[in-house]
Design a protein around this motif. Structure first.
Motif, mmCIF file in Angstrom:
data_model
loop_
_atom_site.group_PDB
_atom_site.id
_atom_site.type_symbol
_atom_site.label_atom_id
_atom_site.label_comp_id
_atom_site.label_asym_id
_atom_site.label_seq_id
_atom_site.Cartn_x
_atom_site.Cartn_y
_atom_site.Cartn_z
ATOM 1 N N GLU A 100 0.841 -1.182 0.000
ATOM 2 C CA GLU A 100 0.000 0.000 0.000
ATOM 3 C C GLU A 100 0.886 1.246 0.000
ATOM 4 O OE1 GLU A 100 -3.230 -0.128 -0.281
ATOM 5 O OE2 GLU A 100 -3.308 -2.316 -0.170
ATOM 6 N N GLU A 101 0.337 2.357 -0.450
ATOM 7 C CA GLU A 101 1.096 3.600 -0.459
ATOM 8 C C GLU A 101 1.529 3.960 0.960
ATOM 9 O OE1 GLU A 101 0.697 8.197 -2.154
ATOM 10 O OE2 GLU A 101 -1.009 6.813 -2.266
ATOM 11 N N ASN A 102 2.786 4.317 1.100
ATOM 12 C CA ASN A 102 3.385 4.695 2.386
ATOM 13 C C ASN A 102 3.527 3.523 3.354
ATOM 14 O OD1 ASN A 102 3.571 7.446 1.610
ATOM 15 N ND2 ASN A 102 1.442 7.784 2.235
ATOM 16 N N GLU A 103 3.305 2.291 2.881
ATOM 17 C CA GLU A 103 3.507 1.123 3.749
ATOM 18 C C GLU A 103 4.993 0.950 4.032
ATOM 19 O OE1 GLU A 103 2.797 -3.737 3.770
ATOM 20 O OE2 GLU A 103 1.999 -2.499 2.141
ATOM 21 N N GLU A 104 5.341 0.791 5.305
ATOM 22 C CA GLU A 104 6.741 0.653 5.686
ATOM 23 C C GLU A 104 7.271 -0.717 5.272
ATOM 24 O OE1 GLU A 104 9.393 2.059 9.459
ATOM 25 O OE2 GLU A 104 7.651 0.813 9.911
ATOM 26 N N LYS A 105 8.509 -0.737 4.790
ATOM 27 C CA LYS A 105 9.169 -1.978 4.396
ATOM 28 C C LYS A 105 10.327 -2.215 5.364
ATOM 29 C CE LYS A 105 8.073 -1.018 -0.458
ATOM 30 N NZ LYS A 105 8.630 -0.752 -1.804
ATOM 31 N N VAL A 106 10.244 -3.300 6.109
ATOM 32 C CA VAL A 106 11.197 -3.536 7.197
ATOM 33 C C VAL A 106 11.628 -5.002 7.227
ATOM 34 C CG1 VAL A 106 11.587 -3.419 9.687
ATOM 35 C CG2 VAL A 106 10.100 -1.747 8.593
ATOM 36 N N ILE A 107 12.913 -5.214 7.474
ATOM 37 C CA ILE A 107 13.437 -6.544 7.776
ATOM 38 C C ILE A 107 14.077 -6.484 9.153
ATOM 39 C CG2 ILE A 107 15.086 -8.346 7.151
ATOM 40 C CD1 ILE A 107 14.878 -7.367 4.239
ATOM 41 N N HIS A 108 13.555 -7.258 10.099
ATOM 42 C CA HIS A 108 14.166 -7.407 11.416
ATOM 43 C C HIS A 108 15.000 -8.684 11.427
ATOM 44 C CE1 HIS A 108 10.978 -4.804 13.705
ATOM 45 N NE2 HIS A 108 11.912 -4.084 13.126
ATOM 46 N N ILE A 109 16.191 -8.594 12.009
ATOM 47 C CA ILE A 109 17.081 -9.753 12.097
ATOM 48 C C ILE A 109 17.393 -10.043 13.549
ATOM 49 C CG2 ILE A 109 19.301 -10.742 11.413
ATOM 50 C CD1 ILE A 109 19.303 -8.808 9.022
ATOM 51 N N LEU A 110 16.945 -11.185 14.033
ATOM 52 C CA LEU A 110 17.297 -11.690 15.363
ATOM 53 C C LEU A 110 18.373 -12.757 15.213
ATOM 54 C CD1 LEU A 110 13.850 -12.192 17.181
ATOM 55 C CD2 LEU A 110 15.680 -10.642 17.887
ATOM 56 N N GLY A 111 19.347 -12.767 16.126
ATOM 57 C CA GLY A 111 20.432 -13.731 16.029
ATOM 58 C C GLY A 111 21.535 -13.287 15.089
ATOM 59 N N GLY A 112 21.543 -12.001 14.741
ATOM 60 C CA GLY A 112 22.556 -11.483 13.823
ATOM 61 C C GLY A 112 23.860 -11.101 14.493
ATOM 62 N N THR A 113 23.904 -11.158 15.831
ATOM 63 C CA THR A 113 25.135 -10.899 16.574
ATOM 64 C C THR A 113 25.478 -12.133 17.401
ATOM 65 O OG1 THR A 113 23.895 -9.923 18.423
ATOM 66 C CG2 THR A 113 24.687 -8.422 16.715
ATOM 67 N N GLY A 114 26.743 -12.227 17.812
ATOM 68 C CA GLY A 114 27.147 -13.399 18.585
ATOM 69 C C GLY A 114 28.645 -13.498 18.685
ATOM 70 N N SER A 115 29.138 -14.700 18.934
ATOM 71 C CA SER A 115 30.563 -14.907 19.189
ATOM 72 C C SER A 115 31.408 -14.953 17.920
ATOM 73 C CB SER A 115 30.771 -16.209 19.974
ATOM 74 O OG SER A 115 30.237 -17.315 19.254
ATOM 75 N N ARG A 116 30.789 -15.222 16.770
ATOM 76 C CA ARG A 116 31.524 -15.271 15.504
ATOM 77 C C ARG A 116 31.600 -13.876 14.905
ATOM 78 N NH1 ARG A 116 31.989 -19.975 12.368
ATOM 79 N NH2 ARG A 116 32.897 -18.541 10.838
ATOM 80 N N LEU A 117 32.715 -13.176 15.151
ATOM 81 C CA LEU A 117 32.857 -11.797 14.713
ATOM 82 C C LEU A 117 32.820 -11.677 13.195
ATOM 83 C CD1 LEU A 117 33.214 -8.888 15.625
ATOM 84 C CD2 LEU A 117 35.694 -9.252 15.638
ATOM 85 N N ASP A 118 33.326 -12.698 12.473
ATOM 86 C CA ASP A 118 33.274 -12.649 11.011
ATOM 87 C C ASP A 118 31.830 -12.585 10.522
ATOM 88 O OD1 ASP A 118 32.851 -15.220 11.982
ATOM 89 O OD2 ASP A 118 34.003 -16.220 10.403
ATOM 90 N N HIS A 119 30.960 -13.369 11.148
ATOM 91 C CA HIS A 119 29.549 -13.353 10.768
ATOM 92 C C HIS A 119 28.885 -12.040 11.182
ATOM 93 C CE1 HIS A 119 28.705 -17.386 9.136
ATOM 94 N NE2 HIS A 119 29.713 -17.775 9.899
ATOM 95 N N VAL A 120 29.250 -11.527 12.351
ATOM 96 C CA VAL A 120 28.671 -10.259 12.807
ATOM 97 C C VAL A 120 29.015 -9.141 11.826
ATOM 98 C CG1 VAL A 120 28.657 -8.512 14.625
ATOM 99 C CG2 VAL A 120 28.689 -10.933 15.242
ATOM 100 N N LEU A 121 30.293 -9.054 11.437
ATOM 101 C CA LEU A 121 30.708 -8.002 10.504
ATOM 102 C C LEU A 121 30.024 -8.171 9.144
ATOM 103 C CD1 LEU A 121 34.518 -7.730 11.328
ATOM 104 C CD2 LEU A 121 32.745 -6.053 11.825
ATOM 105 N N ALA A 122 29.902 -9.411 8.695
ATOM 106 C CA ALA A 122 29.217 -9.656 7.428
ATOM 107 C C ALA A 122 27.758 -9.219 7.519
ATOM 108 C CB ALA A 122 29.309 -11.136 7.052
ATOM 109 N N ASN A 123 27.120 -9.500 8.644
ATOM 110 C CA ASN A 123 25.715 -9.111 8.825
ATOM 111 C C ASN A 123 25.558 -7.592 8.860
ATOM 112 O OD1 ASN A 123 25.050 -11.814 8.920
ATOM 113 N ND2 ASN A 123 24.957 -11.893 11.163
ATOM 114 N N LEU A 124 26.494 -6.919 9.518
ATOM 115 C CA LEU A 124 26.443 -5.456 9.555
ATOM 116 C C LEU A 124 26.563 -4.874 8.152
ATOM 117 C CD1 LEU A 124 28.694 -4.713 12.670
ATOM 118 C CD2 LEU A 124 26.215 -4.458 12.524
#
Length: 224
Positions: A100-124
């Motif tokens: 719809e007109e003015n409908e917000e488009k959003v992607i929320h990511i849970l689990g995108g941070t953690g102990s694997r810094l390579d994955h965290v940086l890639a996700n950022l």
């Protein structure tokens, strides 16, 4: 349209459950190890993505053959991470959705941070791909809300879930930076990649305005 991606980083169950109660999603994508949280939270996932090298096989078998779930399975020796594949899928779903007109488009990511810094940086970095499609991409954990921004953004105190607001340059140069309503205001300032000028600011007014004339930054709303 709102899409939730649950991937395999660290997820605090109490926080995540509380957060999800405040949001409604058109699609929910579980990514490999993130399926474990979806399972114990009894979430109605619509897509399952990954090489499935980290999820418990017993949990996987409960979902992989369900007719109401679209499964995208890949071999471990692939070019892109599971989360990257999920982001591409989410963007495709949003693109093909009749908004719809003015409908917000959003992607929320849970689990995108953690102990694997390579994955965290890639996700950022993936947040840029989302921003380039004029979609808001937000990585969320118990202590941080992370979004890549350009141009103007308005923050309202009533919507704040953290104490501190930081801007971290993504591009080599940021110019025309104006911050109003904050403890440390700026007027037509400049910053650059590698500088900490805008770390740990605080909202003083009921509304704070961020404007960046040229460049992009990670906006991080955080709490200890």
């Amino acid at each position: 349209m709102k899409v939730l991606i649950i991937t395999g980083g660290n997820i605090d169950d109490d926080f995540a459950s509380s957060f999800l109660k405040k949001n409604h999603y058109d699609e929910i994508i579980a990514v490999d190890g993130g399926l474990a949280f979806a399972d114990r939270s009894d979430l109605s996932i619509t897509y399952l993505v990954g090489d499935f090298d980290t999820i418990d096989r017993t949990i996987l078998e409960k979902y992989i053959h369900r007719p109401d779930i679209c499964v995208h399975q890949f071999i471990p020796e692939k070019d892109y991470t599971d989360t990257d594949i999920a982001v591409k899928l989410a963007l495709s779903l949003i693109k093909n959705h009749h908004s719809e007109e003015n409908e917000e488009k959003v992607i929320h990511i849970l689990g995108g941070t953690g102990s694997r810094l390579d994955h965290v940086l890639a996700n950022l970095q993936m947040l840029k791909n989302i921003l380039d499609e004029d979609v808001r991409g937000i990585i969320i954990d118990r202590n941080n809300i992370i979004e890549m921004i350009r141009g103007e953004r308005v923050l309202k105190r009533e919507e704040m879930t953290g104490t501190y607001v930081s801007l971290i340059p993504v591009t080599m140069e940021l110019t025309g930076i104006t911050l109003s309503g904050f403890k440390y205001p700026l007027e037509n300032a400049s910053s650059h990649f590698g500088e900490s000028l805008m770390v740990s600011n605080e909202l003083l007014e009921e509304e704070g305005r961020i404007f960046i004339k040229e460049g992009m930054a990670w906006m991080i709303i955080s709490k200890d």
